[in-house]
Design an enzyme around this catalytic site. Structure first.
Site, PDB file in Angstrom:
ATOM      1  CD1 TRP A 275      -2.584   1.728   0.510  1.00  0.00           C
ATOM      2  CD2 TRP A 275      -2.021   1.840   2.672  1.00  0.00           C
ATOM      3  NE1 TRP A 275      -3.293   2.756   1.080  1.00  0.00           N
ATOM      4  CE2 TRP A 275      -2.963   2.852   2.399  1.00  0.00           C
ATOM      5  CE3 TRP A 275      -1.525   1.714   3.974  1.00  0.00           C
ATOM      6  CZ2 TRP A 275      -3.416   3.747   3.369  1.00  0.00           C
ATOM      7  CZ3 TRP A 275      -1.982   2.600   4.940  1.00  0.00           C
ATOM      8  CH2 TRP A 275      -2.922   3.598   4.639  1.00  0.00           C
TER       9      TRP A 275
ATOM     10  CE  LYS B 201     -10.144   0.077   3.410  1.00  0.00           C
ATOM     11  NZ  LYS B 201      -9.690   0.947   2.371  1.00  0.00           N
TER      12      LYS B 201
ATOM     13  CG  ASP C 201      -2.439  -3.252   6.998  1.00  0.00           C
ATOM     14  OD1 ASP C 201      -3.581  -3.268   7.480  1.00  0.00           O
ATOM     15  OD2 ASP C 201      -2.022  -2.338   6.248  1.00  0.00           O
TER      16      ASP C 201
HETATM   17  C1  LMR Z   1      -6.756   2.449  -0.590  1.00  0.00           C
HETATM   18  O1  LMR Z   1      -5.711   1.813  -0.626  1.00  0.00           O
HETATM   19  O2  LMR Z   1      -7.305   2.901  -1.590  1.00  0.00           O
HETATM   20  C2  LMR Z   1      -7.448   2.661   0.729  1.00  0.00           C
HETATM   21  O3  LMR Z   1      -6.786   1.969   1.720  1.00  0.00           O
HETATM   22  C3  LMR Z   1      -7.652   4.102   1.030  1.00  0.00           C
HETATM   23  C4  LMR Z   1      -6.384   4.814   1.379  1.00  0.00           C
HETATM   24  O4  LMR Z   1      -6.370   5.447   2.449  1.00  0.00           O
HETATM   25  O5  LMR Z   1      -5.407   4.794   0.630  1.00  0.00           O
END
Ligand code: LMR
Length: 432
Positions: free
Chosen positions: A166, A282, A247
């Site tokens: 992420w 989510k 996570d």
């Molecule tokens: C995403 O990856 O789109 C979500 O987890 C929202 C974010 O905060 O990035």
């Protein structure tokens, strides 16, 4: 101080700062100095994920498609309030009689049911009281406060994170003071996990290191560790001594509420220590309520209790006390058989819809005769998959078709619906 601020037009013009000085009247004078604090601040570019929402909103193309930020969307393209959440909110509105601070660790009901959702009440770590749970402001808040706790306790701690991960993991964990290392994870060509390379890199992780793992529904690639892989990670952690940091932002959106914590429960049963940052954004649709939890599994009950107290103390230094609303709802829903059943059913619907959309997208791309195998999308889990497009192709999708996705070609599958599927497939075929 009372008074009206009179801000001269010249305020934005030069590298000078105004000092706010009270005068005898009901307004302030400003005096220039040459020590402006903010004059050298540079504007940040929009966030690579969240910035897409604003761009999408401002786009006037009636065919626009939002596959950017990871929020669940229904067939009508809305991110709905879940039915059980609405019912619980109604109830809460009637019974809540104070807005005073909640306990620093979070409400009892929330903590009890969070622990059950994550580990299960029969889990050995729960029975041995080696697990401490603390409410945090969302999954990101949980990641951050847990990272701060470790970095403050053990400065210089390394954390191994998957490549890719992420996008916000890197700044969030890095600015907490952890030293980041990447481990190979996703093979963009073969669309699977480079497990041997991953484990090879993780040989460098030892006692005092953290290894960040996505509990389920890997963000951004959707490729999850299988049971054998989780077993191998557990063996490596046991042998080498590193601490898994999981996570868990999408529990229930992959294969099911219990299936999605297979890895977590395994690691917590085999290893002395595990950290978890979980999110209710989510699976309860509570994005804006910022509701998540930190779970620390420690070797002894005393160490778990002490670590929990340090997480609470770290939170006190960062944001004082956690927000109450989302945690109250989660606690109420999970404690009431009727509401829990309603929530579970809606979550199942969401999961099934996402999996159905994955299958439909793959089938449509095939039917369109696109000269590429997209079947991997059907095997991946959760909201995200990479389309495997170049940055130029992504730019075209956004610029020419108003289809919004992350620069890496990550799409939020939940943003697809029957009304935009053909448009999306035609656009992908065109840019390819
Ligand atoms: C995403 O990856 O789109 C979500 O987890 C929202 C974010 O905060 O990035």
């Amino acid at each position: 101080m009372t008074g009206r601020m009179q801000i001269p037009a010249a305020f934005a013009a030069g590298p000078l700062v105004y000092l706010c000085m009270p005068d005898l009247g009901n307004s302030f004078h400003f005096q220039f100095t040459d020590t402006a604090m903010f004059q050298t601040i540079e504007r940040r570019p929009p966030d690579p994920i969240l910035g897409l929402s604003a761009a999408y909103k401002n786009d006037t193309n009636p065919n626009k498609v939002d596959l950017g930020v990871g929020v669940y969307k229904d067939e009508a393209g809305n991110c709905p309030v879940m039915k059980a959440v609405k019912t619980a909110e109604n109830k809460l509105w009637q019974i809540e009689d104070s807005k005073s601070y909640i306990a620093q660790a979070g409400p009892e009901l929330f903590l009890k049911h969070s622990l059950d959702l994550l580990l299960g009440n029969d889990h050995v770590a729960v029975k041995d009281k080696r697990a401490a749970t603390v409410l945090a402001p969302g999954g990101s808040g949980a990641l951050r406060v847990a990272a701060e706790f470790v970095a403050r306790s053990y400065p210089g701690t390394r954390i191994f994170v998957s490549d890719p991960t992420w996008a916000n993991h890197i700044p969030l964990l890095g600015s907490a003071g952890l030293k980041l290392e990447l481990y190979p994870y996703y093979d963009y060509a073969a669309h699977n996990i480079k497990f041997d390379q991953m484990m090879d890199k993780l040989k460098q992780a030892g006692k005092g290191d953290l290894v960040l793992l996505h509990g389920c529904c890997h963000n951004p690639c959707g490729a999850d560790l299988g049971k054998d892989m989780w077993n191998a990670v557990a063996e490596a952690a046991l042998k080498q001594g590193f601490t898994p940091f999981i996570d868990l932002a999408y529990q229930g959106l992959g294969d099911g509420l219990v299936e999605d914590v297979y890895g977590l429960r395994l690691l917590a049963s085999k290893l002395p220590e595990v950290i978890v940052a979980s999110s209710y954004s989510k699976n309860f649709g509570l994005y804006r309520e910022r509701t998540g939890a930190v779970l620390i599994v420690a070797e002894t009950a005393a160490a778990a209790e002490a670590s929990g107290s340090q997480v609470i103390g770290t939170a006190r230094e960062m944001y004082s006390v956690p927000p109450a609303h989302g945690a109250a709802l989660v606690g109420m829903i999970l404690d009431d058989a009727g509401l829990r059943g309603e929530w579970d059913a809606e979550l199942t619907e969401m999961r099934d819809r996402i999996n159905g959309l994955r299958a439909k997208l793959v089938a449509k791309l095939k039917a369109k005769g696109v000269n590429r195998d997209f079947s991997f999308i059907q095997n991946e889990k959760g909201m995200f998959s990479f389309l495997g497009l170049t940055p130029e192709q992504v730019k075209k999708l956004i610029g020419e078709y108003s289809i919004y996705l992350v620069g890496s070609s990550r799409i939020n599958v939940a943003g697809i619906n029957n009304a935009n599927l053909d448009y999306l497939v035609n656009a992908i075929a065109a840019v390819l």
